[in-house]
Scaffold this motif. Structure first.
Motif, PDB file in Angstrom:
ATOM      1  N   PRO A 176      44.259  11.618  -3.728  1.00 15.34           N
ATOM      2  CA  PRO A 176      43.325  11.796  -2.619  1.00 15.34           C
ATOM      3  C   PRO A 176      41.936  12.178  -3.125  1.00 15.34           C
ATOM      4  N   ALA A 177      40.941  11.804  -2.350  1.00 16.79           N
ATOM      5  CA  ALA A 177      39.553  12.121  -2.685  1.00 16.79           C
ATOM      6  C   ALA A 177      38.856  12.614  -1.431  1.00 16.79           C
ATOM      7  N   GLY A 178      38.018  13.616  -1.562  1.00 15.12           N
ATOM      8  CA  GLY A 178      37.284  14.141  -0.420  1.00 15.12           C
ATOM      9  C   GLY A 178      38.009  15.301   0.221  1.00 15.12           C
ATOM     10  N   GLU A 179      37.259  16.155   0.893  1.00 13.05           N
ATOM     11  CA  GLU A 179      37.806  17.331   1.572  1.00 13.05           C
ATOM     12  C   GLU A 179      37.378  17.322   3.026  1.00 13.05           C
ATOM     13  N   LEU A 184      41.062   7.609  -0.948  1.00 16.76           N
ATOM     14  CA  LEU A 184      41.979   7.598  -2.089  1.00 16.76           C
ATOM     15  C   LEU A 184      41.297   6.955  -3.282  1.00 16.76           C
ATOM     16  N   ILE A 185      41.808   7.312  -4.463  1.00 17.29           N
ATOM     17  CA  ILE A 185      41.372   6.659  -5.693  1.00 17.29           C
ATOM     18  C   ILE A 185      42.573   5.962  -6.298  1.00 17.29           C
ATOM     19  N   HIS A 192      37.645   3.446  -5.611  1.00 20.49           N
ATOM     20  CA  HIS A 192      37.553   4.546  -4.658  1.00 20.49           C
ATOM     21  C   HIS A 192      37.544   3.961  -3.240  1.00 20.49           C
ATOM     22  N   PHE A 193      38.583   4.236  -2.463  1.00 16.07           N
ATOM     23  CA  PHE A 193      38.679   3.750  -1.089  1.00 16.07           C
ATOM     24  C   PHE A 193      38.284   4.884  -0.143  1.00 16.07           C
ATOM     25  N   SER A 209      35.264  14.611  -7.104  1.00 17.60           N
ATOM     26  CA  SER A 209      36.200  15.729  -7.009  1.00 17.60           C
ATOM     27  C   SER A 209      37.138  15.852  -8.206  1.00 17.60           C
ATOM     28  N   TYR A 210      37.234  14.814  -9.051  1.00 19.72           N
ATOM     29  CA  TYR A 210      38.195  14.876 -10.148  1.00 19.72           C
ATOM     30  C   TYR A 210      37.543  14.926 -11.534  1.00 19.72           C
TER      31      TYR A 210
END
Length: 720
Positions: A176-179, A184-185, A192-193, A209-210
């Motif tokens: 997962p990406a973003g808060e 998603l990555i 990066h979706f 984020s990663y």
């Protein structure tokens, strides 16, 4: 024939080739989000406009009244969609242990599994048991981490827990990406979706984020895939610095998933739709199709082995009923998985039931009666929860609903009239929680019998026992929740209210020593009277000896024609028990009765009079000696994780059990073998679940009868 799917006007996708079908079962603990995920996937595929809610009772799959009221799945449900020209049959299964029979039916119908865990929950013992269910049948699986938007959600912790519980071949394919989770990555594609306003955009810019952690996770994923590759040079090339082509990695990944040796992890947020399109792409392009999944063993109706059939629409018909439902208005509907051939409406098929030769490996008996007959099927349809969408024909590899199969039961095989076959049945758990019931109103006895018969045809984990000794109707269920669903169905669908009554364990009585009895039955009330006198001696016999009657009458004190009458009277009293003597009214066993004297009257003696005298003599003999209560003792094997062995053995000792040994089962489980009185086992299915935190299981089988301890016997006599 081209591999494709088409959509009917009704919206139901159809497939004309097995290669264009994916049968996916959703597995996971109760509350993990399986039913909600189905809603999100149906929205993503355009099948429904907006997702339903479990709380509101508006989901597609939880459409039964019991599911709506309990806000959880209690039965298997099917919903289908189409994505990228592939038909996907989503099989939603309950996660609660009482409904493991529905789960096993779903595993039988599917070719791959989505194992759903929540990012805000720990992986407990029941969840590990569900994973074991998939592993035991070699089911190709992916792990889905849901509820990413929950306040306590932690994807990294959930991933680490899954790897610790399920093995090091559980590796993330996306992260997962973003808060909160806004995208998603893809680790392999490095894409990066991002999801916003119901739309997905893709970019190759790294997510902030990663950072370096992304490179490390991608490296572990690639190494994990290469370790599963059949190309032994691939690892050496990769470690040497060569960039492995993405198409090679994806091909090896698909093969490893199909073998059930690699389990990709995909994060999905059902409420926002994040990850649903990625999941559908993995299902349609990376999961095995029906031709890639081995068919169950095939036999003739006589039990002889046959060659396995290919998943071919033009082949001989071979299908299986994986679920049966009945409705007072609609009738019986069978959910059928087609393994070979093509099924058409109004066709005549051969229905093969359960055959006893397939049972016995685990000591359990078949739940349903054998049958072997032809039936004409009704309309075909593709279910979308409760909605039935008409189907013209159904090819091998697909799943459909079949109407008007009046005799077919869950687990039955459908085949051609000219070439009858039967599939080896899948293993069903043995119901171990007994519950005695009776109709609330005497007038409902017939309705209760009909309702129970139909429910047993639907549910192989429900066993109905009409106990001839206790004269009780006993429902053998998987647990309290399962029992509640059965009682609810009886009331709601068949209009039968039942009362749960105290379960009586079939005890026995025998005499503790020799004794003599004098039976005198003399009545005179005008006309022919009744006159019979007999003297008997009673003595106990070894266990299992049964009943012996010895005639030692001399001098004709009891006429020859009345000696069988005395025996008949004694036998009748043995069946009734010795409630009025020193017993508790249970059948008497293992005694020898010797008739040595008596008296008769030339006019008033009769068969009936000597029967009465024989019973009275046995009761008097019982009053003159000790009556022992005998209780049935079962051999019990309890399988639990090693951490719970001590607690289980202590609990068994408290149930008057004798532990006879322990054995290791796998790396971290132990089987405890013991002998326990049946009286102490009536609620053991519930108590073991609580004691072992849902991780224990047990089997039981009758061993013998043994004398009941006097303290326990006194309580039985007092209640009698």
């Amino acid at each position: 024939m081209a591999d494709k799917t088409t959509s009917q006007a009704s919206g139901a996708p159809t497939a004309d080739s097995p290669a264009a079908i994916r049968n996916v079962v959703l597995v996971g603990p109760s509350g993990g989000g399986k039913t909600t995920l189905v809603e999100a996937l149906l929205v993503a595929a355009g099948v429904i406009n907006r997702p339903g809610s479990v709380v509101d009772g508006t989901t597609v799959c939880d459409c039964d009244e019991a599911e709506i009221s309990q806000q959880r799945s209690v039965g298997l449900a099917l919903a289908s969609l189409e994505h990228n020209g592939v038909k996907v049959n989503l099989i939603d299964t309950p996660g609660y242990a009482d409904f493991v029979g529905e789960l096993r039916a779903g595993l039988r119908a599917a070719d791959c599994a989505l194992f759903v865990i929540a990012a805000n929950e720990e992986i407990d013992q029941p969840t590990k048991s569900l994973w074991l269910e998939c592993s035991q049948v070699g089911m190709p699986s992916a792990v889905l981490v849901t509820k990413l938007d929950h306040a306590r959600a932690n994807y990294d912790d959930a991933l680490a827990a899954a790897q610790q519980a399920f093995g090091d071949k559980v590796l993330p394919l996306y992260v997962p990406a973003g808060e909160p989770c806004a995208g998603l990555i893809g680790l392999l594609s490095q894409t990066h979706f991002e999801y916003a306003n119901g739309k997905r955009t893709a970019s190759h810019e790294p997510a902030p984020s990663y950072g370096d952690a992304l490179t490390e996770m991608r490296g572990r994923l690639i190494e994990g895939i290469i370790e599963e590759s059949e190309d032994e040079t691939l690892m050496e090339r990769y470690l040497g610095g060569e960039e492995i082509d993405q198409s090679v990695l994806i091909e090896d990944l698909e093969k490893a998933v199909a073998r059930g040796s690699f389990f990709p992890v995909i994060p999905v947020c059902s409420t926002t739709g994040v990850g649903t399109l990625e999941l559908l792409e993995v299902i349609t392009s990376g999961f095995p199709s029906p031709p890639e999944h081995q068919l169950p063993e095939v036999f003739t109706p006589q039990g002889k082995s046959r060659n396995s059939l290919p998943c071919d629409p033009s082949g001989p018909l071979l299908a299986e009923v994986v679920k049966t439902t009945s409705d007072p208005y609609v009738g019986r509907v069978s959910l059928v998985r087609v393994f070979s051939g093509t099924i058409s409406p109004d066709a005549t098929v051969h229905v093969s039931g359960h055959f006893s030769s397939f049972y016995g490996t685990n000591g359990s008996a078949p739940t349903h009666a054998d049958h072997d007959e032809d039936e004409r099927i009704g309309a075909l349809s593709f279910p979308l929860g409760k909605q039935q969408r008409p189907a013209p024909t159904v090819v091998a590899g697909d799943i459909c609903a079949v109407g008007r199969l009046s005799r077919a039961e869950t687990g039955d095989t459908l085949s051609a009239k000219s070439d009858p076959m039967v599939l080896k049945p899948w293993t069903m758990p043995e119901p171990l929680l007994p519950m005695a019931v009776q109709p609330h109103a005497k007038t409902d006895e017939d309705k209760l019998a009909v309702g129970l018969q139909r429910l047993a045809a639907e549910d192989p984990t429900l066993r109905i026992e009409q106990n001839p000794e206790t004269h009780q109707i006993v429902l053998w269920t998987m647990g309290e929740a399962h029992a509640g669903v059965v009682l609810d169905a009886l009331s709601r669908r068949y209009g039968v209210a039942v009362d749960a009554v105290e379960l009586r364990v079939p005890l026995r009585e025998t005499l503790g020593g020799k004794a003599k009895g004098h039976g005198r039955h003399v009545k005179q009330s005008g006309g022919h009277g009744q006159f019979a006198v007999c003297d008997i001696e009673v003595e106990p016999l070894p266990e299992g000896s049964g009943f012996e009657f010895v005639d030692k009458v001399v001098g004709g004190s009891v006429p020859r024609q009345f000696i069988p009458s005395v025996e008949k009277g004694v036998r009748a009293q043995m069946e009734k028990g010795l409630l009025n003597g020193a017993g508790a009214g249970y059948p008497v066993v293992d005694i020898r009765v010797t008739l040595f004297d008596g008296k008769a009257h030339s006019v008033d003696s009769s068969d009936f009079a000597f029967q009465m005298a024989g019973g009275l003599a046995l009761r008097e003999a019982a009053a003159a000696t000790k009556v022992n209560l005998l209780e049935p003792v079962d051999v019990v094997s309890v399988v639990v994780p090693d951490d719970f062995v001590g607690a289980v053995m202590s609990d068994l000792a408290g149930r008057r059990g004798r532990v006879v040994g322990t054995d290791k089962v796998g790396e971290d489980r132990t089987v405890v073998n013991a002998e326990i009185p049946e009286v102490e086992l009536t609620r053991y299915a519930i108590d073991l679940r609580s004691l072992a935190h849902g991780a224990g299981s047990f089997t039981r089988s009758f061993a013998r009868y043994e004398p009941m301890p006097e303290q326990a016997a006194a309580k039985v006599r007092a209640s009698a």
